[in-house]
Write an enzyme that holds these catalytic residues in place. Sequence first.
Site, short mmCIF file in Angstrom:
data_model
loop_
_atom_site.label_atom_id
_atom_site.label_comp_id
_atom_site.label_asym_id
_atom_site.label_seq_id
_atom_site.Cartn_x
_atom_site.Cartn_y
_atom_site.Cartn_z
CG ASP A 200 -1.90 1.36 0.77
OD1 ASP A 200 -1.59 2.16 1.00
OD2 ASP A 200 -3.34 1.26 1.99
CE1 TYR A 225 -7.41 10.29 -0.12
CE2 TYR A 225 -8.69 9.45 -2.24
CZ TYR A 225 -8.34 9.20 -0.59
OH TYR A 225 -8.20 8.32 -0.07
CE LYS A 226 -4.68 9.41 2.07
NZ LYS A 226 -4.77 8.43 2.37
NE ARG A 374 -2.09 12.19 9.14
CZ ARG A 374 -2.68 11.52 7.96
NH1 ARG A 374 -2.44 9.96 8.08
NH2 ARG A 374 -3.81 12.39 7.66
C1 LIG Z 1 -6.17 7.54 2.31
C2 LIG Z 1 -5.18 5.56 2.59
C3 LIG Z 1 -6.90 5.08 2.37
C4 LIG Z 1 -8.07 5.57 1.06
O1 LIG Z 1 -8.42 4.38 0.69
P1 LIG Z 1 -9.57 5.17 -0.45
O2 LIG Z 1 -10.62 3.81 -0.47
O3 LIG Z 1 -9.37 6.02 -0.78
O4 LIG Z 1 -11.04 5.95 0.96
C5 LIG Z 1 -6.53 3.43 2.52
N1 LIG Z 1 -5.20 2.37 2.99
C6 LIG Z 1 -4.15 3.66 3.24
C7 LIG Z 1 -2.90 3.36 4.14
C8 LIG Z 1 -4.35 5.04 3.20
O5 LIG Z 1 -3.34 6.06 3.95
#
Ligand SMILES: *Cc1c(COP(=O)(O)O)cnc(C)c1O
Length: 415
Positions: A200, A225-226, A374
């Site tokens: 991930d 989106y990050k 954070r």
């Molecule tokens: C932000 C984040 C997600 C977000 O998942 P969505 O399906 O986009 O809501 C998932 N896993 C991690 C580790 C994240 O930081």
Amino acid sequence: MFQVPDLAAVNVMDSADPLRALRHEFSLPEGIVYLDGNSLGPASHSVLADLESAARKEWAEGLIRSWNGAGWFTLPLTLGDCIGRLVGAAPGQTAVCDTTSINIYKALHAAMVLRPGRPVIVAEGDSFPTDLYVAEGVVSTHNGASLRLEGVDAPTIEELIDDQVAAVLVNHVNYRTGALRDMTALTRRAHEAGALTVWDLCHSAGALPVELDKAEADLAVGCTYKYLNGGPGAPAFIYVAQRHHAQAQQPLSGWWGHARPFAFEQSFSGAEGIAKFQCGTQPILSLRALKAALDIWDGVDMELVRQKSIALTDLFIGLVEARCSAFGLTLESPREGHRRGSQVAFAHQNAYEIMQALIFCGVIGDFRAPSTLRFGFSPLYIGFADVWHAVEVLEEVLRTGLWKEARFAHRTMVT
Ligand SMILES: *Cc1c(COP(=O)(O)O)cnc(C)c1O
């Protein structure tokens, strides 16, 4: 020992910063220090302009012709290759589609099918929760499958990997602490046991160099989106190493993953390569925003991004510890820069109220339950003087006790 610099020294760091000009690409409000790009990256001028022309020219004027004429239909794969460049993936292995949660589901399912007879998924007890929730969902649809968690079933993830394990689902950077995993070493450990890795990359794509191919990662997912600044709800990405394409199956076999979607055949026949990992129609305006956001990365050297990220976070930790030590903050992130992502976490028992007061004063980070402040540092638009200013505000909020005002205790739905 950290030598506390003065503001003049900090300004010199900014003038020597080779990435400094990139901040002009972004549309950030005056007077705000934005330390939450690890949760939602900011808009950029080109994204706003592109969104407008995608809506007016491609949609309003082009209408349905734009599926071909504006390249809408192939955006998941063309943008996938753009992201591939940022995460060390050769072309043809990455698609932009769906959400991270959905892509975790597809990736874990694919890993289970690639490793028949192995009923176990390994994950981290302190993973971002959706990863665990989705893993539970996958386990519930495979007879006899189970989940093993680091921190619950054994202290380290390595100890959980054996010949029963199909997939190791692991965060490259921990969403709360920012702790960075060694992708090459853990992937090798999984492979020695015959297991596959699902990385991930939500907190590492766009934050630091990632080498998926070189590390021999099997599958990966991540957000756009990050740190990639694709906009709220921008679609996620999924990577599947080429060597698995022929055998890998994903469970959401929708028409966009079909070999011939417009032949409208009665039964599913998966496309070749990563195209098979698509499901159905994608949010095209979001993909168009992401396209413009990814263009900003053209020619950006990820090694420079990494150097600046470590320098920013080192400076933040050093200044906070030098100036706020009397107020009960505890560093939750690894102290050594090479073991951290691009974020810093401090624990405080009133973290929620302190973060609300900070946001009120124009320094935007976020709160993660139960007690984490954070702060994310995106090297594309955060400068060293921003770090200095953020710590000044933090010190003031703590010293004056501003955060104790009742209005900062009000809990919002999204933190
Ligand atoms: C932000 C984040 C997600 C977000 O998942 P969505 O399906 O986009 O809501 C998932 N896993 C991690 C580790 C994240 O930081």
